[in-house]
Design a protein around this motif. Structure first.
Motif, PDB file in Angstrom:
ATOM      1  N   ALA A 176       4.033  11.471   7.195  1.00 50.68           N
ATOM      2  CA  ALA A 176       2.633  11.048   7.259  1.00 50.68           C
ATOM      3  C   ALA A 176       2.613   9.598   7.736  1.00 50.68           C
ATOM      4  CB  ALA A 176       1.977  11.171   5.892  1.00 50.68           C
ATOM      5  N   VAL A 177       1.976   9.387   8.877  1.00 53.22           N
ATOM      6  CA  VAL A 177       1.865   8.040   9.438  1.00 53.22           C
ATOM      7  C   VAL A 177       0.764   7.296   8.702  1.00 53.22           C
ATOM      8  CG1 VAL A 177       1.398   6.721  11.536  1.00 53.22           C
ATOM      9  CG2 VAL A 177       2.715   8.838  11.667  1.00 53.22           C
ATOM     10  N   THR A 178       1.030   6.041   8.372  1.00 56.17           N
ATOM     11  CA  THR A 178       0.074   5.183   7.683  1.00 56.17           C
ATOM     12  C   THR A 178      -0.172   3.930   8.527  1.00 56.17           C
ATOM     13  OG1 THR A 178       1.728   3.894   6.482  1.00 56.17           O
ATOM     14  CG2 THR A 178       1.010   5.966   5.467  1.00 56.17           C
ATOM     15  N   ASP A 179      -1.079   3.086   8.091  1.00 58.09           N
ATOM     16  CA  ASP A 179      -1.326   1.827   8.797  1.00 58.09           C
ATOM     17  C   ASP A 179      -0.103   0.920   8.772  1.00 58.09           C
ATOM     18  OD1 ASP A 179      -3.915   2.582   9.419  1.00 58.09           O
ATOM     19  OD2 ASP A 179      -4.799   1.537   7.704  1.00 58.09           O
ATOM     20  N   ASP A 180       0.711   1.054   7.737  1.00 60.02           N
ATOM     21  CA  ASP A 180       1.869   0.181   7.563  1.00 60.02           C
ATOM     22  C   ASP A 180       3.181   0.804   8.006  1.00 60.02           C
ATOM     23  OD1 ASP A 180       0.251  -1.816   6.374  1.00 60.02           O
ATOM     24  OD2 ASP A 180       0.346  -0.761   4.469  1.00 60.02           O
ATOM     25  N   ALA A 187       5.092   4.741   7.871  1.00 60.23           N
ATOM     26  CA  ALA A 187       5.051   6.178   7.590  1.00 60.23           C
ATOM     27  C   ALA A 187       5.739   6.454   6.265  1.00 60.23           C
ATOM     28  CB  ALA A 187       5.738   6.964   8.700  1.00 60.23           C
ATOM     29  N   VAL A 188       5.432   7.634   5.732  1.00 56.04           N
ATOM     30  CA  VAL A 188       6.087   8.126   4.526  1.00 56.04           C
ATOM     31  C   VAL A 188       6.721   9.468   4.875  1.00 56.04           C
ATOM     32  CG1 VAL A 188       5.745   8.940   2.160  1.00 56.04           C
ATOM     33  CG2 VAL A 188       4.460   6.967   3.003  1.00 56.04           C
ATOM     34  N   TYR A 211      10.845  10.735  -1.584  1.00 55.39           N
ATOM     35  CA  TYR A 211      10.201  10.236  -0.381  1.00 55.39           C
ATOM     36  C   TYR A 211      10.747   8.871   0.000  1.00 55.39           C
ATOM     37  CZ  TYR A 211       7.309   7.254  -3.334  1.00 55.39           C
ATOM     38  OH  TYR A 211       6.884   6.314  -4.214  1.00 55.39           O
ATOM     39  N   GLN A 226       9.588   5.390   2.380  1.00 57.37           N
ATOM     40  CA  GLN A 226       8.539   4.695   3.106  1.00 57.37           C
ATOM     41  C   GLN A 226       9.197   3.876   4.206  1.00 57.37           C
ATOM     42  OE1 GLN A 226       5.936   2.405   0.659  1.00 57.37           O
ATOM     43  NE2 GLN A 226       4.703   1.714   2.375  1.00 57.37           N
ATOM     44  N   ASN A 243       8.583   1.086   7.408  1.00 54.07           N
ATOM     45  CA  ASN A 243       7.651   0.143   8.025  1.00 54.07           C
ATOM     46  C   ASN A 243       7.475   0.537   9.493  1.00 54.07           C
ATOM     47  OD1 ASN A 243       9.880  -0.878   9.425  1.00 54.07           O
ATOM     48  ND2 ASN A 243      10.104  -2.646   8.094  1.00 54.07           N
ATOM     49  N   ASN A 244       6.655  -0.199  10.214  1.00 51.90           N
ATOM     50  CA  ASN A 244       6.370   0.153  11.603  1.00 51.90           C
ATOM     51  C   ASN A 244       7.620   0.133  12.480  1.00 51.90           C
ATOM     52  OD1 ASN A 244       3.574   0.730  11.478  1.00 51.90           O
ATOM     53  ND2 ASN A 244       3.146  -1.447  11.297  1.00 51.90           N
TER      54      ASN A 244
END
Length: 86
Positions: free
Chosen positions: A12-16, A18-19, A28, A30, A32-33
């Motif tokens: 799942a891509v996030t603003d910061d 992905a997870v 899981y 996490q 960073n970009n």
């Protein structure tokens, strides 16, 4: 060595970044970009060396550091059973 996410892993891509979730184990990671940039390169078929070169071009990183960081990420994702060779 083409790499793919383990079949039980979703991203799942996030603003910061992905997870990555391993649905069977519940573990899981996490990213960073920059980690997402590395992972996408590898999943698109780039070698770890090509991926490190892309980091150097994009972030003006030291090549030896970039190669070491890419290798460490690949090793960590494999150890967590999130990533595998095809």
């Amino acid at each position: 060595m083409p790499l793919r996410l383990h079949p039980d892993v979703t991203m799942a891509v996030t603003d910061d970044g992905a997870v990555l979730l391993h649905q069977r184990t519940g573990r899981y990671w996490q990213l960073n970009n920059t980690g997402v940039l590395v992972l996408r390169g590898l999943l698109d078929g780039d070698s770890p060396e090509q991926t490190a070169d892309a980091l150097v071009d994009r972030h003006r990183a030291d090549l030896a550091d970039a190669r070491r960081d890419v290798s460490a990420l690949v090793d960590g994702l494999r150890a967590a059973q999130l990533l595998r060779e095809v």
